[in-house]
Design an enzyme around this catalytic site. Structure first.
Site, mmCIF file in Angstrom:
data_model
loop_
_atom_site.group_PDB
_atom_site.id
_atom_site.type_symbol
_atom_site.label_atom_id
_atom_site.label_comp_id
_atom_site.label_asym_id
_atom_site.label_seq_id
_atom_site.Cartn_x
_atom_site.Cartn_y
_atom_site.Cartn_z
ATOM 1 N N GLY A 31 -3.748 -4.698 -0.475
ATOM 2 C CA GLY A 31 -3.012 -4.404 -1.592
ATOM 3 C C GLY A 31 -1.604 -4.301 -1.311
ATOM 4 O O GLY A 31 -0.798 -4.939 -2.128
ATOM 5 N N SER A 32 -1.116 -3.227 -0.376
ATOM 6 C CA SER A 32 0.233 -3.148 -0.070
ATOM 7 C C SER A 32 0.874 -4.578 0.356
ATOM 8 O O SER A 32 1.846 -4.814 0.002
ATOM 9 C CB SER A 32 0.618 -2.258 1.222
ATOM 10 O OG SER A 32 -0.101 -0.936 0.648
ATOM 11 N N ASN A 56 -2.773 4.220 -10.603
ATOM 12 C CA ASN A 56 -3.716 4.740 -9.628
ATOM 13 C C ASN A 56 -3.786 6.365 -10.022
ATOM 14 O O ASN A 56 -4.809 6.848 -9.706
ATOM 15 C CB ASN A 56 -3.323 4.493 -8.452
ATOM 16 C CG ASN A 56 -1.644 4.708 -8.032
ATOM 17 O OD1 ASN A 56 -0.810 3.934 -8.859
ATOM 18 N ND2 ASN A 56 -1.683 5.178 -6.822
ATOM 19 N N GLN A 108 -6.086 -1.049 -9.097
ATOM 20 C CA GLN A 108 -6.936 -0.255 -9.815
ATOM 21 C C GLN A 108 -7.838 -1.095 -10.895
ATOM 22 O O GLN A 108 -8.523 -0.231 -11.559
ATOM 23 C CB GLN A 108 -6.149 1.180 -10.397
ATOM 24 C CG GLN A 108 -5.559 1.774 -9.155
ATOM 25 C CD GLN A 108 -6.597 2.552 -8.391
ATOM 26 O OE1 GLN A 108 -7.898 2.910 -8.772
ATOM 27 N NE2 GLN A 108 -5.965 2.859 -7.067
ATOM 28 N N SER A 122 -7.095 -5.090 -3.967
ATOM 29 C CA SER A 122 -7.326 -4.638 -2.454
ATOM 30 C C SER A 122 -8.999 -4.245 -2.386
ATOM 31 O O SER A 122 -9.523 -3.650 -3.359
ATOM 32 C CB SER A 122 -6.703 -3.287 -2.463
ATOM 33 O OG SER A 122 -7.359 -2.600 -1.376
ATOM 34 N N GLY A 123 -9.463 -4.714 -1.315
ATOM 35 C CA GLY A 123 -11.174 -4.793 -1.275
ATOM 36 C C GLY A 123 -11.674 -3.373 -1.410
ATOM 37 O O GLY A 123 -12.629 -3.050 -1.835
ATOM 38 N N HIS A 124 -10.921 -2.396 -0.460
ATOM 39 C CA HIS A 124 -11.526 -1.029 -0.344
ATOM 40 C C HIS A 124 -11.436 -0.299 -1.727
ATOM 41 O O HIS A 124 -12.057 0.655 -1.826
ATOM 42 C CB HIS A 124 -10.919 -0.321 0.718
ATOM 43 C CG HIS A 124 -9.519 0.261 0.594
ATOM 44 N ND1 HIS A 124 -9.329 1.781 0.370
ATOM 45 C CD2 HIS A 124 -8.277 -0.388 0.701
ATOM 46 C CE1 HIS A 124 -7.989 1.804 0.011
ATOM 47 N NE2 HIS A 124 -7.376 0.592 0.334
ATOM 48 N N THR A 129 -5.349 -15.296 12.615
ATOM 49 C CA THR A 129 -6.902 -15.605 12.202
ATOM 50 C C THR A 129 -7.463 -14.883 11.237
ATOM 51 O O THR A 129 -7.195 -13.663 11.353
ATOM 52 C CB THR A 129 -7.530 -15.674 13.725
ATOM 53 O OG1 THR A 129 -6.693 -16.407 14.772
ATOM 54 C CG2 THR A 129 -8.988 -16.053 13.663
ATOM 55 N N CYS A 173 2.248 17.217 -1.448
ATOM 56 C CA CYS A 173 2.649 18.199 -0.090
ATOM 57 C C CYS A 173 1.909 17.644 0.802
ATOM 58 O O CYS A 173 2.508 17.849 2.029
ATOM 59 C CB CYS A 173 2.225 19.577 -0.735
ATOM 60 S SG CYS A 173 3.020 20.392 -2.290
HETATM 61 C C1 LIG Z 1 -4.387 1.813 -3.123
HETATM 62 C C2 LIG Z 1 -3.334 0.929 -3.883
HETATM 63 C C3 LIG Z 1 -2.587 0.143 -3.241
HETATM 64 C C4 LIG Z 1 -2.495 -0.377 -1.950
HETATM 65 O O1 LIG Z 1 -3.836 -0.960 -1.566
HETATM 66 P P1 LIG Z 1 -4.015 -0.848 0.138
HETATM 67 O O2 LIG Z 1 -4.950 -1.902 0.147
HETATM 68 O O3 LIG Z 1 -4.516 0.509 0.351
HETATM 69 O O4 LIG Z 1 -2.834 -1.445 0.868
HETATM 70 C C5 LIG Z 1 -1.602 -0.390 -4.246
HETATM 71 N N1 LIG Z 1 -1.582 -0.366 -5.442
HETATM 72 C C6 LIG Z 1 -2.240 0.575 -5.862
HETATM 73 C C7 LIG Z 1 -2.100 0.630 -7.353
HETATM 74 C C8 LIG Z 1 -3.336 1.153 -5.419
HETATM 75 O O5 LIG Z 1 -4.247 2.079 -5.820
#
Ligand SMILES: *Cc1c(COP(=O)(O)O)cnc(C)c1O
Length: 394
Positions: free
Chosen positions: A69-70, A150, A178, A198-200, A236, A323
């Site tokens: 996602g980043s 998020n 999200q 984002s996949g995870h 790749t 924190c």
């Molecule tokens: C987790 C998250 C990201 C980042 O995604 P990654 O795959 O961990 O880089 C970006 N935006 C939101 C809203 C997220 O919750």
């Protein structure tokens, strides 16, 4: 052990694990190679692209795979900024509660001469479409509003905002990390030009993600090199990871109705239970909310201690308090919705997974009640409040 931090990351689905492990062992060819071995990998890659595209109503040609996602957020913003700059449009409209992948990229663009208008997020955690329209100028290059937040889980009026951007000819990007795999997202119906996922966050592997860019939007490379991903993202491809992500997304999207039907009552059971804690408040709108998210502030306590004590009780949760990252700044999201520093420090985010049960919900409520009471027992802030030396905010 109850895992209630699915907004941070999710467990891979069994089908995603199976796809990943099988392909690592078998389909290790380079998709750019012309021999059969490579072409098999290429087929897997393109099938994944078709599946991902179909899940959000896009064309496969509009999807490029990223490391998450980043990266997708960075590439979307930098691309839209350079398209704008070519037409002398150097104004960007984000909201105050975007993810840091957006906000930090915007800081960089600001240093390069872009002007940023941060949109307010109201007390309910929602952006108002009319305020987006009011902020649009002749030189606006991009509007970027996250689909679902998020931290507080609020779902933004994306379709309305998209329609406004279309009307004014402004590129509209949404960080849908999200939302994708959690609620229905369709780039056509929602008037979206660019989208990050984002996949995870939907039971796929970490280090996978994608960027949707509507046909006609020229992307700027973040990574230079080979001609992979239509020349827009060199390197790749992570074929097993991408295929596993596509499997997880297909599964999640097919199960969206069940997901909502299953999680919403459990979510609301926890919200009801936690609302009984005196001087507490739900963060974010109750109605426009992803099925998995619960976020509360409890006056007179510190989120960090709450998390550690919940961990002792076998509950993995999260707090808006930053924190852990070595900073004492409270969450920018909670500040954006108008929580004062002291209150924002005492926050708790629970993000549920599909396996949550009513028994888990009751155990969470009971545990949070106990821990909040325990922490308040020796909180000087709480003692002062109770003694009338301060005023309760919640
Ligand atoms: C987790 C998250 C990201 C980042 O995604 P990654 O795959 O961990 O880089 C970006 N935006 C939101 C809203 C997220 O919750």
């Amino acid at each position: 052990m109850i895992y209630a931090d699915n907004a941070a990351t999710t467990k891979m689905s069994a089908a995603a694990v199976k796809t990943l492990t099988e392909l690592i062992g078998t389909t290790y060819g380079n998709p750019s190679s012309l021999y059969t071995f490579g072409q098999e990998a290429k087929e897997v890659l393109e099938q994944a692209r078709a599946d991902v595209a179909a899940s959000i109503g896009a064309d496969p040609k509009e999807i490029i795979f990223t490391s998450g996602g980043s990266e997708a957020d960075n590439q979307a913003l930098i691309s839209a900024a350079s398209i704008g700059a070519r037409k002398n449009k150097k104004h960007i409209i984000p909201t105050k509660f975007e993810h840091h992948a957006i906000l930090h990229t915007l800081n960089k663009l600001e240093k390069e001469g872009f002007e940023i208008t941060l949109l307010d997020v109201h007390e309910n955690g929602l952006v108002r479409p009319e305020e987006v329209e009011n902020a649009i100028r002749e030189d606006t290059a991009l509007v970027t509003v996250m689909y679902a937040n998020n931290e507080i889980g609020t779902i933004q009026p994306i379709r309305e905002i998209g329609a406004i951007c279309r009307k004014h000819g402004v590129i509209f990007h949404t960080d849908a990390v999200q939302a994708v795999g959690h609620i229905k997202v369709n780039v056509e119906e929602d008037n979206i030009d660019m989208l990050s996922a984002s996949g995870h966050k939907f039971h796929g592997p970490k280090g996978t993600g994608f960027l949707y860019a509507k046909k006609g939007i020229a992307l700027t490379n973040l990574i230079e090199g080979g001609a992979q991903e239509r020349g827009k993202r060199a390197g790749t491809e992570n074929v097993p990871g991408i295929a596993a992500m596509a499997v997880a997304l297909k599964e999640s999207v097919a199960a969206l109705d069940d997901y909502k039907a299953k999680l919403t009552p459990v979510r609301d059971r926890i919200i009801k239970g936690l609302s009984e804690i005196p001087h507490s408040a739900l963060n974010g709108d109750f109605e426009h909310r992803v099925p998995s998210n619960i976020n509360f502030c409890f006056e007179g306590i510190e989120g960090e201690s709450l998390l550690l004590l919940l961990d002792d009780k076998g509950i993995a949760a999260s707090s808006g308090s930053a924190c852990t990252s070595g900073s004492l700044d409270p969450s920018h999201v909670l500040l954006a919705i108008g929580r004062v520093h002291d209150v924002a420090h005492g926050s708790l985010r629970l993000s549920l997974g599909e396996d949550i049960t009513d028994e888990d919900a009751d155990y969470i409520v009971k545990s949070v009640k106990e821990v909040v009471e325990y922490l308040r027992g020796f909180s000087p802030v709480w003692r002062d409040l109770v003694a009338g030396k301060g005023t309760f905010i919640l």
